[in-house]
Write a protein that holds these residues in place. Structure first.
Motif, PDB file in Angstrom:
ATOM      1  N   MET A  92       0.810  -1.211   0.000  1.00  0.00           N
ATOM      2  CA  MET A  92       0.000   0.000   0.000  1.00  0.00           C
ATOM      3  C   MET A  92       0.852   1.274   0.000  1.00  0.00           C
ATOM      4  O   MET A  92       0.597   2.190  -0.781  1.00  0.00           O
ATOM      5  CB  MET A  92      -0.949  -0.021   1.197  1.00  0.00           C
ATOM      6  N   PRO A  93       1.888   1.382   0.867  1.00  0.00           N
ATOM      7  CA  PRO A  93       2.730   2.589   0.826  1.00  0.00           C
ATOM      8  C   PRO A  93       3.411   2.791  -0.532  1.00  0.00           C
ATOM      9  O   PRO A  93       3.549   3.927  -0.996  1.00  0.00           O
ATOM     10  CB  PRO A  93       3.764   2.343   1.932  1.00  0.00           C
ATOM     11  N   GLN A  94       3.837   1.694  -1.162  1.00  0.00           N
ATOM     12  CA  GLN A  94       4.464   1.811  -2.482  1.00  0.00           C
ATOM     13  C   GLN A  94       3.478   2.339  -3.515  1.00  0.00           C
ATOM     14  O   GLN A  94       3.800   3.234  -4.302  1.00  0.00           O
ATOM     15  CB  GLN A  94       5.017   0.451  -2.928  1.00  0.00           C
ATOM     16  N   VAL A  95       2.272   1.781  -3.509  1.00  0.00           N
ATOM     17  CA  VAL A  95       1.257   2.226  -4.469  1.00  0.00           C
ATOM     18  C   VAL A  95       0.913   3.687  -4.238  1.00  0.00           C
ATOM     19  O   VAL A  95       0.779   4.476  -5.186  1.00  0.00           O
ATOM     20  CB  VAL A  95      -0.013   1.348  -4.377  1.00  0.00           C
ATOM     21  N   GLU A  96       0.788   4.072  -2.974  1.00  0.00           N
ATOM     22  CA  GLU A  96       0.430   5.458  -2.669  1.00  0.00           C
ATOM     23  C   GLU A  96       1.521   6.422  -3.135  1.00  0.00           C
ATOM     24  O   GLU A  96       1.225   7.472  -3.722  1.00  0.00           O
ATOM     25  CB  GLU A  96       0.183   5.607  -1.166  1.00  0.00           C
ATOM     26  N   LYS A  97       2.768   6.060  -2.913  1.00  0.00           N
ATOM     27  CA  LYS A  97       3.868   6.936  -3.346  1.00  0.00           C
ATOM     28  C   LYS A  97       3.933   7.011  -4.868  1.00  0.00           C
ATOM     29  O   LYS A  97       4.106   8.103  -5.441  1.00  0.00           O
ATOM     30  CB  LYS A  97       5.199   6.444  -2.784  1.00  0.00           C
ATOM     31  N   LEU A  98       3.786   5.885  -5.540  1.00  0.00           N
ATOM     32  CA  LEU A  98       3.832   5.886  -7.006  1.00  0.00           C
ATOM     33  C   LEU A  98       2.644   6.630  -7.605  1.00  0.00           C
ATOM     34  O   LEU A  98       2.768   7.228  -8.673  1.00  0.00           O
ATOM     35  CB  LEU A  98       3.877   4.448  -7.529  1.00  0.00           C
ATOM     36  N   THR A  99       1.510   6.620  -6.918  1.00  0.00           N
ATOM     37  CA  THR A  99       0.353   7.393  -7.381  1.00  0.00           C
ATOM     38  C   THR A  99       0.678   8.873  -7.397  1.00  0.00           C
ATOM     39  O   THR A  99       0.358   9.590  -8.362  1.00  0.00           O
ATOM     40  CB  THR A  99      -0.868   7.131  -6.477  1.00  0.00           C
ATOM     41  N   ARG A 100       1.324   9.354  -6.332  1.00  0.00           N
ATOM     42  CA  ARG A 100       1.717  10.772  -6.286  1.00  0.00           C
ATOM     43  C   ARG A 100       2.721  11.096  -7.381  1.00  0.00           C
ATOM     44  O   ARG A 100       2.617  12.140  -8.050  1.00  0.00           O
ATOM     45  CB  ARG A 100       2.293  11.110  -4.906  1.00  0.00           C
ATOM     46  N   ILE A 101       3.695  10.217  -7.573  1.00  0.00           N
ATOM     47  CA  ILE A 101       4.706  10.457  -8.606  1.00  0.00           C
ATOM     48  C   ILE A 101       4.067  10.446  -9.994  1.00  0.00           C
ATOM     49  O   ILE A 101       4.389  11.284 -10.844  1.00  0.00           O
ATOM     50  CB  ILE A 101       5.822   9.390  -8.514  1.00  0.00           C
ATOM     51  N   ALA A 102       3.171   9.495 -10.223  1.00  0.00           N
ATOM     52  CA  ALA A 102       2.491   9.418 -11.526  1.00  0.00           C
ATOM     53  C   ALA A 102       1.759  10.714 -11.832  1.00  0.00           C
ATOM     54  O   ALA A 102       1.830  11.232 -12.951  1.00  0.00           O
ATOM     55  CB  ALA A 102       1.515   8.240 -11.539  1.00  0.00           C
ATOM     56  N   SER A 103       1.060  11.248 -10.845  1.00  0.00           N
ATOM     57  CA  SER A 103       0.317  12.486 -11.047  1.00  0.00           C
ATOM     58  C   SER A 103       1.252  13.646 -11.334  1.00  0.00           C
ATOM     59  O   SER A 103       1.032  14.424 -12.256  1.00  0.00           O
ATOM     60  CB  SER A 103      -0.539  12.791  -9.814  1.00  0.00           C
ATOM     61  N   GLN A 104       2.317  13.759 -10.557  1.00  0.00           N
ATOM     62  CA  GLN A 104       3.266  14.859 -10.742  1.00  0.00           C
ATOM     63  C   GLN A 104       3.944  14.799 -12.109  1.00  0.00           C
ATOM     64  O   GLN A 104       4.035  15.801 -12.819  1.00  0.00           O
ATOM     65  CB  GLN A 104       4.324  14.820  -9.638  1.00  0.00           C
ATOM     66  N   GLU A 111     -11.171  -1.008  -2.307  1.00  0.00           N
ATOM     67  CA  GLU A 111     -11.290  -2.404  -1.872  1.00  0.00           C
ATOM     68  C   GLU A 111     -10.552  -2.648  -0.562  1.00  0.00           C
ATOM     69  O   GLU A 111     -10.960  -3.492   0.243  1.00  0.00           O
ATOM     70  CB  GLU A 111     -10.762  -3.341  -2.960  1.00  0.00           C
ATOM     71  N   ALA A 112      -9.471  -1.888  -0.338  1.00  0.00           N
ATOM     72  CA  ALA A 112      -8.689  -2.033   0.888  1.00  0.00           C
ATOM     73  C   ALA A 112      -9.209  -1.113   1.996  1.00  0.00           C
ATOM     74  O   ALA A 112      -8.630  -1.079   3.094  1.00  0.00           O
ATOM     75  CB  ALA A 112      -7.221  -1.729   0.606  1.00  0.00           C
ATOM     76  N   ASP A 113     -10.282  -0.360   1.713  1.00  0.00           N
ATOM     77  CA  ASP A 113     -10.813   0.637   2.661  1.00  0.00           C
ATOM     78  C   ASP A 113      -9.744   1.643   3.081  1.00  0.00           C
ATOM     79  O   ASP A 113      -9.745   2.152   4.210  1.00  0.00           O
ATOM     80  CB  ASP A 113     -11.409  -0.041   3.905  1.00  0.00           C
ATOM     81  N   HIS A 114      -8.847   1.929   2.158  1.00  0.00           N
ATOM     82  CA  HIS A 114      -7.818   2.949   2.383  1.00  0.00           C
ATOM     83  C   HIS A 114      -8.301   4.219   1.674  1.00  0.00           C
ATOM     84  O   HIS A 114      -7.979   4.474   0.519  1.00  0.00           O
ATOM     85  CB  HIS A 114      -6.480   2.460   1.813  1.00  0.00           C
ATOM     86  N   LEU A 115      -9.087   5.005   2.386  1.00  0.00           N
ATOM     87  CA  LEU A 115      -9.854   6.071   1.743  1.00  0.00           C
ATOM     88  C   LEU A 115      -9.146   7.423   1.685  1.00  0.00           C
ATOM     89  O   LEU A 115      -9.559   8.293   0.923  1.00  0.00           O
ATOM     90  CB  LEU A 115     -11.206   6.238   2.466  1.00  0.00           C
ATOM     91  N   ALA A 116      -8.092   7.605   2.464  1.00  0.00           N
ATOM     92  CA  ALA A 116      -7.451   8.918   2.559  1.00  0.00           C
ATOM     93  C   ALA A 116      -7.046   9.519   1.203  1.00  0.00           C
ATOM     94  O   ALA A 116      -7.288  10.710   0.962  1.00  0.00           O
ATOM     95  CB  ALA A 116      -6.253   8.839   3.498  1.00  0.00           C
ATOM     96  N   PRO A 117      -6.431   8.730   0.291  1.00  0.00           N
ATOM     97  CA  PRO A 117      -5.992   9.349  -0.975  1.00  0.00           C
ATOM     98  C   PRO A 117      -7.068   9.400  -2.055  1.00  0.00           C
ATOM     99  O   PRO A 117      -6.829   9.947  -3.125  1.00  0.00           O
ATOM    100  CB  PRO A 117      -4.844   8.434  -1.428  1.00  0.00           C
ATOM    101  N   VAL A 118      -8.243   8.828  -1.794  1.00  0.00           N
ATOM    102  CA  VAL A 118      -9.212   8.615  -2.880  1.00  0.00           C
ATOM    103  C   VAL A 118      -9.798   9.916  -3.420  1.00  0.00           C
ATOM    104  O   VAL A 118      -9.917  10.100  -4.638  1.00  0.00           O
ATOM    105  CB  VAL A 118     -10.345   7.665  -2.417  1.00  0.00           C
ATOM    106  N   SER A 119     -10.172  10.836  -2.541  1.00  0.00           N
ATOM    107  CA  SER A 119     -10.830  12.070  -2.983  1.00  0.00           C
ATOM    108  C   SER A 119      -9.957  12.863  -3.954  1.00  0.00           C
ATOM    109  O   SER A 119     -10.416  13.288  -5.018  1.00  0.00           O
ATOM    110  CB  SER A 119     -11.182  12.940  -1.775  1.00  0.00           C
TER     111      SER A 119
END
Length: 209
Positions: free
Chosen positions: A85-97, A125-133
Motif C-alpha cells: 500500500m505505501p508503495q502504491v500510494e507513493k507511485l500514485t503521487r509520482i504518476a500524477s506529478q 477495496e482495501a478501505d484505504h480512503l485517505a488518498p481517494v478524494s
C-alpha cells in the motif's frame, strides 16, 4: 475448475519463458518487467505470496525514472496489484506529478485515467480512503474535456462507492445506480452485471455493520 487452472498456469509459464528469452537476447528492461508481472500473476493465481524482491525491482525502476510517459503509466497500472500500500500510494503521487509535467506527450489521456481509476478501486477495496478524494479529482481533471463516455461513467460509479464508504449512503447509491443503468443502456451488459453484484454486496455489508 482444476483443468482451467492448469491451463492458465501452463499458458502463463509459456509466456514467462518467451519473455525471459527475449530479455536474455536483447537485455531490454521491458522484457524483464514482463517476466516479473507474469510471475506475480502466476503467484496470485496459485495462491502463493508475491515475490517482494521482484516487486521492489519495478518499484525502484519507477521511482528513479526521470520521465513518465505511456510505458511508465502502463507499467505502474500492471504492477500495482503486487506492491505494498505505501508503495502504491507513493507511485500514485509520482504518476500524477510527472504526468502533469509531460502530459502533452502522453499517447492517450484515457490510459492515465484508466490506470488511476484502477488505483482508486485498489484503495476502495482495501478501505484505504485517505488518498481517494484527491485521486478522483485528478481523474476528473484529465477527463473533463474528453469524450470518453465509458471512463466518465466508470468514474461516477467509483465516486458512488467512495461516498457510500464515507457514510453518504443515499448520494452514493444514486451515483452507482445511475452508472450501472447507463452501462446497461448502452450495451455494456456484462460490465453492468458485475458492477451490480459488487454494488449489492457492498450494500449488504454496509447494512450488517
Amino acid at each position: 475448475y482444476y483443468a482451467k487452472r492448469c491451463f492458465s498456469s501452463t499458458l502463463l509459464n509459456e509466456l514467462i519463458g518467451t519473455q525471459d528469452k527475449l530479455y536474455r537476447n536483447f537485455k531490454l528492461p521491458r522484457f524483464q518487467h514482463n517476466v516479473i508481472i507474469l510471475k506475480q500473476r502466476l503467484n496470485q493465481f496459485s495462491d502463493f505470496s508475491f515475490n517482494q524482491t521482484d516487486a521492489n525491482s519495478i518499484y525502484h525502476y519507477l521511482i528513479n525514472c526521470e520521465e513518465w510517459h505511456y510505458y511508465e503509466i502502463c507499467l505502474f497500472g500492471n504492477s500495482a496489484f503486487f506492491m505494498s500500500m505505501p508503495q502504491v500510494e507513493k507511485l500514485t503521487r509520482i504518476a500524477s506529478q510527472k504526468a502533469h509535467k509531460y502530459e502533452d506527450l502522453l499517447v492517450n489521456s484515457s490510459t492515465f485515467a484508466i490506470v488511476m481509476m484502477n488505483i482508486v478501486n485498489y484503495f476502495l477495496e482495501a478501505d484505504h480512503l485517505a488518498p481517494v478524494s484527491s485521486l478522483i479529482k485528478e481523474v476528473d481533471r484529465v477527463l473533463i474535456n474528453q469524450n470518453y463516455f465509458y471512463d466518465k461513467n466508470r468514474l461516477n460509479y467509483l465516486k458512488g462507492i467512495y461516498k457510500i464508504k464515507m457514510g453518504m449512503l443515499e448520494e452514493g447509491k444514486e451515483l452507482c445506480q445511475e452508472a450501472i443503468h447507463l452501462m446497461s443502456h448502452f450495451g455494456a451488459i456484462d460490465v453492468a452485471n458485475i458492477l451490480q453484484t459488487e454494488f449489492d454486496e457492498l450494500l449488504l455489508k454496509n447494512q450488517s455493520k
